[in-house]
Design a protein around this motif. Structure first.
Motif, PDB file in Angstrom:
ATOM      1  N   ARG A 158       0.823  -1.219   0.000  1.00  0.00           N
ATOM      2  CA  ARG A 158       0.000   0.000   0.000  1.00  0.00           C
ATOM      3  C   ARG A 158       0.856   1.268   0.000  1.00  0.00           C
ATOM      4  NH1 ARG A 158      -5.361  -0.643   1.489  1.00  0.00           N
ATOM      5  NH2 ARG A 158      -5.398   1.433   2.450  1.00  0.00           N
ATOM      6  N   SER A 159       2.038   1.198   0.625  1.00  0.00           N
ATOM      7  CA  SER A 159       2.899   2.373   0.689  1.00  0.00           C
ATOM      8  C   SER A 159       3.474   2.742  -0.675  1.00  0.00           C
ATOM      9  CB  SER A 159       4.045   2.141   1.675  1.00  0.00           C
ATOM     10  OG  SER A 159       4.932   1.133   1.207  1.00  0.00           O
ATOM     11  N   LEU A 160       3.423   1.818  -1.633  1.00  0.00           N
ATOM     12  CA  LEU A 160       3.957   2.068  -2.968  1.00  0.00           C
ATOM     13  C   LEU A 160       2.875   2.431  -3.983  1.00  0.00           C
ATOM     14  CD1 LEU A 160       6.563  -0.840  -3.291  1.00  0.00           C
ATOM     15  CD2 LEU A 160       6.984   1.549  -2.659  1.00  0.00           C
ATOM     16  N   ALA A 161       1.617   2.401  -3.563  1.00  0.00           N
ATOM     17  CA  ALA A 161       0.522   2.629  -4.513  1.00  0.00           C
ATOM     18  C   ALA A 161       0.584   4.027  -5.123  1.00  0.00           C
ATOM     19  CB  ALA A 161      -0.821   2.401  -3.829  1.00  0.00           C
ATOM     20  N   TYR A 162       0.767   5.046  -4.298  1.00  0.00           N
ATOM     21  CA  TYR A 162       0.802   6.413  -4.836  1.00  0.00           C
ATOM     22  C   TYR A 162       2.015   6.615  -5.728  1.00  0.00           C
ATOM     23  CZ  TYR A 162       1.428  11.414  -5.239  1.00  0.00           C
ATOM     24  OH  TYR A 162       1.627  12.675  -5.735  1.00  0.00           O
ATOM     25  N   ARG A 163       3.179   6.189  -5.259  1.00  0.00           N
ATOM     26  CA  ARG A 163       4.381   6.343  -6.083  1.00  0.00           C
ATOM     27  C   ARG A 163       4.218   5.614  -7.415  1.00  0.00           C
ATOM     28  NH1 ARG A 163       9.347   5.620  -1.690  1.00  0.00           N
ATOM     29  NH2 ARG A 163       9.162   7.692  -0.745  1.00  0.00           N
ATOM     30  N   GLY A 164       3.645   4.424  -7.336  1.00  0.00           N
ATOM     31  CA  GLY A 164       3.410   3.685  -8.561  1.00  0.00           C
ATOM     32  C   GLY A 164       2.452   4.410  -9.483  1.00  0.00           C
ATOM     33  N   SER A 165       1.415   5.013  -8.923  1.00  0.00           N
ATOM     34  CA  SER A 165       0.416   5.697  -9.746  1.00  0.00           C
ATOM     35  C   SER A 165       1.040   6.843 -10.529  1.00  0.00           C
ATOM     36  CB  SER A 165      -0.742   6.212  -8.884  1.00  0.00           C
ATOM     37  OG  SER A 165      -0.381   7.371  -8.139  1.00  0.00           O
ATOM     38  N   LYS A 166       1.947   7.578  -9.904  1.00  0.00           N
ATOM     39  CA  LYS A 166       2.581   8.701 -10.589  1.00  0.00           C
ATOM     40  C   LYS A 166       3.559   8.213 -11.656  1.00  0.00           C
ATOM     41  CE  LYS A 166       1.569  12.240  -9.726  1.00  0.00           C
ATOM     42  NZ  LYS A 166       0.391  13.038 -10.110  1.00  0.00           N
ATOM     43  N   ALA A 167       4.309   7.168 -11.326  1.00  0.00           N
ATOM     44  CA  ALA A 167       5.264   6.637 -12.307  1.00  0.00           C
ATOM     45  C   ALA A 167       4.538   6.037 -13.513  1.00  0.00           C
ATOM     46  CB  ALA A 167       6.151   5.580 -11.647  1.00  0.00           C
ATOM     47  N   PHE A 168       3.514   5.237 -13.261  1.00  0.00           N
ATOM     48  CA  PHE A 168       2.789   4.583 -14.357  1.00  0.00           C
ATOM     49  C   PHE A 168       2.046   5.609 -15.211  1.00  0.00           C
ATOM     50  CE2 PHE A 168       2.335   0.980 -11.079  1.00  0.00           C
ATOM     51  CZ  PHE A 168       3.618   0.545 -11.343  1.00  0.00           C
ATOM     52  N   ALA A 169       1.453   6.607 -14.564  1.00  0.00           N
ATOM     53  CA  ALA A 169       0.696   7.622 -15.308  1.00  0.00           C
ATOM     54  C   ALA A 169       1.631   8.435 -16.207  1.00  0.00           C
ATOM     55  CB  ALA A 169      -0.041   8.546 -14.342  1.00  0.00           C
ATOM     56  N   GLU A 170       2.797   8.807 -15.676  1.00  0.00           N
ATOM     57  CA  GLU A 170       3.705   9.602 -16.509  1.00  0.00           C
ATOM     58  C   GLU A 170       4.271   8.769 -17.657  1.00  0.00           C
ATOM     59  OE1 GLU A 170       7.709  12.342 -16.547  1.00  0.00           O
ATOM     60  OE2 GLU A 170       7.035  11.544 -14.602  1.00  0.00           O
ATOM     61  N   LYS A 171       4.647   7.528 -17.358  1.00  0.00           N
ATOM     62  CA  LYS A 171       5.158   6.667 -18.436  1.00  0.00           C
ATOM     63  C   LYS A 171       4.088   6.456 -19.505  1.00  0.00           C
ATOM     64  CE  LYS A 171       8.662   4.125 -15.818  1.00  0.00           C
ATOM     65  NZ  LYS A 171       9.078   2.820 -15.237  1.00  0.00           N
ATOM     66  N   ALA A 172       2.842   6.289 -19.065  1.00  0.00           N
ATOM     67  CA  ALA A 172       1.751   6.106 -20.021  1.00  0.00           C
ATOM     68  C   ALA A 172       1.584   7.337 -20.901  1.00  0.00           C
ATOM     69  CB  ALA A 172       0.447   5.801 -19.281  1.00  0.00           C
ATOM     70  N   ALA A 173       1.800   8.523 -20.317  1.00  0.00           N
ATOM     71  CA  ALA A 173       1.678   9.760 -21.094  1.00  0.00           C
ATOM     72  C   ALA A 173       2.750   9.827 -22.182  1.00  0.00           C
ATOM     73  CB  ALA A 173       1.797  10.969 -20.164  1.00  0.00           C
ATOM     74  N   TRP A 174       3.981   9.522 -21.829  1.00  0.00           N
ATOM     75  CA  TRP A 174       5.048   9.558 -22.830  1.00  0.00           C
ATOM     76  C   TRP A 174       4.858   8.478 -23.892  1.00  0.00           C
ATOM     77  CZ3 TRP A 174       7.325  13.862 -23.272  1.00  0.00           C
ATOM     78  CH2 TRP A 174       7.641  14.647 -22.163  1.00  0.00           C
ATOM     79  N   GLU A 175       4.343   7.312 -23.479  1.00  0.00           N
ATOM     80  CA  GLU A 175       4.064   6.246 -24.448  1.00  0.00           C
ATOM     81  C   GLU A 175       2.944   6.663 -25.403  1.00  0.00           C
ATOM     82  OE1 GLU A 175       3.244   2.862 -22.034  1.00  0.00           O
ATOM     83  OE2 GLU A 175       5.351   2.601 -21.408  1.00  0.00           O
ATOM     84  N   PHE A 176       1.936   7.365 -24.868  1.00  0.00           N
ATOM     85  CA  PHE A 176       0.855   7.878 -25.706  1.00  0.00           C
ATOM     86  C   PHE A 176       1.420   8.815 -26.770  1.00  0.00           C
ATOM     87  CE2 PHE A 176      -2.203  11.133 -26.851  1.00  0.00           C
ATOM     88  CZ  PHE A 176      -3.378  10.420 -27.060  1.00  0.00           C
ATOM     89  N   MET A 177       2.305   9.692 -26.369  1.00  0.00           N
ATOM     90  CA  MET A 177       2.887  10.637 -27.319  1.00  0.00           C
ATOM     91  C   MET A 177       3.664   9.917 -28.415  1.00  0.00           C
ATOM     92  SD  MET A 177       1.795  13.540 -26.262  1.00  0.00           S
ATOM     93  CE  MET A 177       2.787  14.633 -27.290  1.00  0.00           C
ATOM     94  N   GLU A 178       4.375   8.881 -28.032  1.00  0.00           N
ATOM     95  CA  GLU A 178       5.185   8.142 -28.993  1.00  0.00           C
ATOM     96  C   GLU A 178       4.326   7.360 -29.980  1.00  0.00           C
ATOM     97  OE1 GLU A 178       8.431   6.660 -30.997  1.00  0.00           O
ATOM     98  OE2 GLU A 178       8.382   8.238 -29.460  1.00  0.00           O
ATOM     99  N   LYS A 179       3.263   6.741 -29.469  1.00  0.00           N
ATOM    100  CA  LYS A 179       2.433   5.883 -30.318  1.00  0.00           C
ATOM    101  C   LYS A 179       1.395   6.678 -31.118  1.00  0.00           C
ATOM    102  CE  LYS A 179       2.848   1.858 -27.251  1.00  0.00           C
ATOM    103  NZ  LYS A 179       2.121   0.950 -26.325  1.00  0.00           N
ATOM    104  N   GLU A 180       0.754   7.649 -30.472  1.00  0.00           N
ATOM    105  CA  GLU A 180      -0.356   8.364 -31.097  1.00  0.00           C
ATOM    106  C   GLU A 180       0.081   9.553 -31.942  1.00  0.00           C
ATOM    107  OE1 GLU A 180      -3.507   7.401 -30.956  1.00  0.00           O
ATOM    108  OE2 GLU A 180      -3.100   5.691 -29.640  1.00  0.00           O
ATOM    109  N   LYS A 181       1.251  10.117 -31.621  1.00  0.00           N
ATOM    110  CA  LYS A 181       1.793  11.266 -32.360  1.00  0.00           C
ATOM    111  C   LYS A 181       0.733  12.358 -32.585  1.00  0.00           C
ATOM    112  CE  LYS A 181       5.215   8.355 -34.625  1.00  0.00           C
ATOM    113  NZ  LYS A 181       6.117   8.486 -33.474  1.00  0.00           N
ATOM    114  N   PRO A 182       0.195  12.906 -31.495  1.00  0.00           N
ATOM    115  CA  PRO A 182      -0.842  13.942 -31.632  1.00  0.00           C
ATOM    116  C   PRO A 182      -0.257  15.248 -32.147  1.00  0.00           C
ATOM    117  CG  PRO A 182      -0.161  13.732 -29.349  1.00  0.00           C
ATOM    118  CD  PRO A 182       0.547  12.640 -30.098  1.00  0.00           C
ATOM    119  N   GLY A 183      -1.116  16.211 -32.381  1.00  0.00           N
ATOM    120  CA  GLY A 183      -0.688  17.490 -32.915  1.00  0.00           C
ATOM    121  C   GLY A 183      -0.144  18.443 -31.867  1.00  0.00           C
TER     122      GLY A 183
END
Length: 332
Positions: A158-183
């Motif tokens: 449980r002590s790692l849930a918040y840290r994990g949420s921030k790491a996973f969310a940010e990585k997901a954002a950069w992956e979105f940019m790489e895959k989706e190539k938005p404007g």
């Protein structure tokens, strides 16, 4: 002047970003979780009239939660996404912490791509939690550092849930940019502990952000013994500098595509207590007389050069931040 969609404008950090945007002449729509919160924001900024509005987003994890929010006439030029869950108590780490953070971040990026083609840049509030490695700290933390927490660890501990949420969310954002190539391009802002004066509406000090709760507890005399509670994270930033970093991330063209480790430097609970005593000697009777400093001799270092060089941020001192934070708390 440009128009900005700000998510989470009723929060501690979001309120300061909103103030900074208004001071610099932007037109703003902020998301809130209820009309009551939105009305309080409008009431506290009634001089800004048509430059400020709000839209209700009940749950950022809902599918298409931001689809209506990103549509505007005139169109938005930029988006700042600060809204993310940070529950002190939760039942299910996946449902209550991990999934909302990831879905909220990807949801705003997907909504902008699909419904707001005018947006040039999205700035996402990440965290030092997405950088820190508690098990094997490097000598110097910077924007190349990533928290190696796994999904399995974040779910099980449980002590790692918040840290994990921030790491996973940010990585997901950069992956979105790489895959989706938005404007649009992406910037992420990664602060550690955030201190500073309260700018958002609070019913009581029980609703303070987690970092400022530490200062509140010292001011209220909850720790009079010489042994202080563990500092935990030995890096900090003033919320006003953090807010300015978000806005400068919109304004500086060279910021696109970067992470920014937005920290002012080292701190500890003893240094905070000393700062309170120096600014408010009349509160000394509530403070530990000889507090023990838990700042380690081999504490990790930091490199905030990118924030200074690209965004032009000059940080408040810890003394200034604590003085102004206590002043705002004493008003309650």
């Amino acid at each position: 002047m440009a128009k900005v969609l700000l998510t989470g404008g009723s929060g501690f950090v979001g309120a300061h970003i909103l103030n900074t945007l208004l001071e610099r002449g932007y037109s703003i729509t902020t998301t809130v979780r209820s009309s009551a919160k939105g009305d309080k924001i409008l009431a506290s900024h009634n001089l800004h009239g048509s430059k400020l509005s709000y839209v209700v987003v009940n749950d950022i994890a809902d599918e298409g939660a931001f689809d209506l929010a990103v549509r505007s006439t005139p169109s938005f030029d930029y988006v700042i996404h600060t809204a993310s869950p940070f529950p002190v108590e939760f039942t299910d780490p996946v449902k209550d912490v991990l999934t909302p953070a990831i879905k909220g971040t990807i949801g705003i990026l997907r909504a902008v791509k699909s419904h707001a083609p005018s947006v040039k840049r999205v700035v996402v509030t990440s965290s030092f939690a997405a950088i820190v490695n508690p098990a094997f700290s490097p000598k110097i933390y910077d924007e190349t550092s990533w928290n190696p927490v796994t999904w399995e660890q974040a779910v099980a501990d449980r002590s790692l849930a918040y840290r994990g949420s921030k790491a996973f969310a940010e990585k997901a954002a950069w992956e979105f940019m790489e895959k989706e190539k938005p404007g649009f391009d992406l910037v992420t802002i990664n602060p550690p502990l955030v201190y500073g004066p309260v700018a958002h509406h609070l019913e009581s000090l029980s609703g303070l952000n987690t970092s400022n709760q530490r200062i509140r507890d010292f001011v209220q005399g909850k720790h009079t013994g010489d042994e202080l509670p563990p500092t935990g994270t030995f890096l900090w930033v003033d919320v006003r500098d953090l807010a300015l970093a978000h806005v400068r991330a919109l304004e500086v063209s060279a910021a696109g595509g970067h992470r920014f480790f937005t920290t002012a430097g080292h701190c500890s609970h003893k240094r905070i207590v000393d700062a309170i005593r120096e600014s408010y000697p009349e509160l000394s009777y509530r403070l530990p007389k000889n507090p023990i400093d838990d700042f380690p001799e081999d504490c990790y270092g930091y490199d905030n050069g990118k924030v200074r060089d690209i965004l032009g941020i000059e940080f408040h001192s810890l003394q200034q931040a604590i003085r102004d934070t206590v002043a705002s708390l004493l008003r309650f």
